[in-house]
Design a protein around this motif. Sequence first.
Motif, mmCIF file in Angstrom:
data_model
loop_
_atom_site.group_PDB
_atom_site.id
_atom_site.type_symbol
_atom_site.label_atom_id
_atom_site.label_comp_id
_atom_site.label_asym_id
_atom_site.label_seq_id
_atom_site.Cartn_x
_atom_site.Cartn_y
_atom_site.Cartn_z
ATOM 1 N N LEU B 257 -1.539 16.005 -3.710
ATOM 2 C CA LEU B 257 -2.189 16.934 -2.413
ATOM 3 C C LEU B 257 -3.268 16.416 -0.991
ATOM 4 O O LEU B 257 -3.012 16.700 -0.550
ATOM 5 C CB LEU B 257 -3.646 17.031 -3.532
ATOM 6 C CG LEU B 257 -3.768 18.182 -4.535
ATOM 7 C CD1 LEU B 257 -5.178 18.493 -4.605
ATOM 8 C CD2 LEU B 257 -3.824 19.858 -3.654
ATOM 9 N N VAL B 258 -2.720 14.920 -1.572
ATOM 10 C CA VAL B 258 -2.952 14.031 -0.035
ATOM 11 C C VAL B 258 -2.041 14.102 0.958
ATOM 12 O O VAL B 258 -2.410 14.251 1.267
ATOM 13 C CB VAL B 258 -2.972 12.617 -1.153
ATOM 14 C CG1 VAL B 258 -3.036 12.024 0.037
ATOM 15 C CG2 VAL B 258 -4.140 13.025 -1.887
ATOM 16 N N TYR B 259 -0.687 14.542 0.240
ATOM 17 C CA TYR B 259 0.597 14.392 0.916
ATOM 18 C C TYR B 259 -0.021 15.104 2.130
ATOM 19 O O TYR B 259 1.065 15.041 2.830
ATOM 20 C CB TYR B 259 1.635 13.708 0.302
ATOM 21 C CG TYR B 259 2.908 13.809 1.044
ATOM 22 C CD1 TYR B 259 3.130 12.853 1.477
ATOM 23 C CD2 TYR B 259 3.774 15.043 1.075
ATOM 24 C CE1 TYR B 259 4.732 12.318 2.116
ATOM 25 C CE2 TYR B 259 5.268 15.138 2.584
ATOM 26 C CZ TYR B 259 5.376 13.312 2.951
ATOM 27 O OH TYR B 259 6.155 13.545 3.380
ATOM 28 N N VAL B 260 -0.311 16.161 0.978
ATOM 29 C CA VAL B 260 0.317 17.740 2.102
ATOM 30 C C VAL B 260 -0.810 17.867 2.844
ATOM 31 O O VAL B 260 -1.022 18.140 4.219
ATOM 32 C CB VAL B 260 -0.119 18.982 1.151
ATOM 33 C CG1 VAL B 260 -0.184 20.156 1.861
ATOM 34 C CG2 VAL B 260 1.764 18.937 0.564
ATOM 35 N N MET B 261 -2.558 17.278 2.471
ATOM 36 C CA MET B 261 -3.465 17.484 3.244
ATOM 37 C C MET B 261 -3.566 16.402 4.825
ATOM 38 O O MET B 261 -4.174 16.908 5.208
ATOM 39 C CB MET B 261 -4.654 17.404 2.255
ATOM 40 C CG MET B 261 -4.519 18.602 1.239
ATOM 41 S SD MET B 261 -5.933 19.788 1.522
ATOM 42 C CE MET B 261 -5.842 20.490 -0.102
#
Lengths: 272, 326
Positions: B257-261
């Motif tokens: 999630l963090v990688y994309v956000m």
Amino acid sequence: MREPRARLGAHVALIAASLVMVTPFAWQIVTSLKTLSGATRVPPSLLPEGRWENYGRMFELLPFGHQFLNTVLMAAGRTVGQVLLSSMAAYAFARLRFPGRGLLFGVFLSVLMVPPQLFVIPQYEIMLSLGWLNTLQALIVPGLFSAFGVFLLRQFFLGLPRELEEAARLDGAGPLRIYWSIMLPLARPGLVALSVLVLLWSWNDLLWPLVVNTDPERMTLSAGLASLQGQFRTDYPVLMAGSLVASLPVIAVFVFLQRQFIQGIAHTGIKG
Amino acid sequence: MTLTTRSGDARAERGAPPDRKPRHPGGRGRGRVAEALWGYAFIAPTGIGLAVFHLWPVLQTAYFSLTEWGYFGGHTWTGLDNYARLLADPEVGRALVNTLGYTALGLAGIPLAIVFAALLNQRGLRGAGVYRTLFFLPVVTMPVAVAMAWRWLYNGDYGLINHGLSLVGVDGPHWVADPATALYALAAVGIWSGLGYNLIIFLAGMQAIPREYYEAAEIDGAGRITQFFRVTLPLLSPTAFFVSIISVIGSLQLFDLVYVMAGSGPAARANPAFPRLQTVVQLFYDRAFVTNDRGYAAAIVVMLLLLITAMTAVQFRLQRRWVHYA
């Protein structure tokens, strides 16, 4: 009669929650059918615009076909390989007697306690030294060996009746034959549960594919889509179309094999 | 991927074959040796694979964490330098605070899942299967795709959420691009995507509670609500304990999630909320594969291992206070 009123309250709460669950998907579908200017209009329009060509344009944005194929091959390769190899080891641990069995099983279980991120750098180094970066085998091979798979299937094998096995043994069948012709067919529910879980994790996996395959044509869908994030101008409608198509196969498998998915998770309490 | 043995597994464990030697038609001694050889042959592929790809790598990572890597290959022994650097690195500190904050917020998903599981667990509830499917849908959807959808919903200018808020006169923030809201916005997606998973585990736990308990409570005049608090909740506490263990371990490993956000590398730093989004695993990925500082990255994941071990141990300590085993 307060029963129907309680029911009504439950439905209201559940419907509200269901809306929260599906809205992101619904909005993704609506956005995927808009033009970029339509998607960035303020206030946003809740209606799609029928821009089906967005689904074709994801092939321009990404080598989508390649990435789709890579993902299919990785998921299939890992699933078949891991289920086969895990079932062999699980059968041995559950049904065969050999010195060191308990100790070896303990060593297998110890792997489960370690967060997978600890394997990544050394696994990358192995791939580098084998010259496997940007290959299909880099995506598949490390995913073939699973302590979890062995653990899950061993539980299934332990629950199977011994009578058939004893009968086969009296008829002179060896362990290989018993494994293949008796244990595997009987363990089908366990094999299916493991297969759907491995399929799910492989399809959705990000960190490992991102690390080993950096050539866009060799990437998986998750890594390919994620790689578009850093770009300055992102065409969101096309990205939404790509995201939907990328998630669709697993969602379709889930809809058909719901029971196996849910049982696999409820019985083992494991999450990717 | 994480796993913890549930209390239910103990039952399966008792069903293990008794350590009684199976009878062999032929000579006992030879049959025994043959069986042992087959046993080793069957576990060999997975055993060797785990040794090469899992066990040896753990030792290597521990070793790497004591070295510094040159840009042109080769690493030199630096002892505990990486760990000293880690303790003084504000970025590591921030990643730790964010990860722990995200983990704490994620625990709010547990009561939510219990409530919805209880609502779904009513006998003869219409459409229970449909609800269950809808709740479970995010669990099987690709996390990258989920993150994309939410990023768009959270968009400060064109997002649906801020549009909804504007209808009631609220001017919404730029959610994941605003340092004040970024972590909460991230945690909300985490709770949303994990709700169906937790719900399934709680449903299984609730269905294992014997009906007689409810019948007895009813005879004593307990209403629905009293039954929930006096029967369901206490008997569900071992399941809740299990879910909290799994959920903490999962949250501490947050990456997708963090990688994309938030992204990774220099471009991501343009996001003013980046310092509030970066997690331990995301920092690990960045150091290991973006800035190629592998020795330091190895120290970061060793720290993650210690963190997970410590948090799990603390939870096992605390369980005596709130978990009731029937």
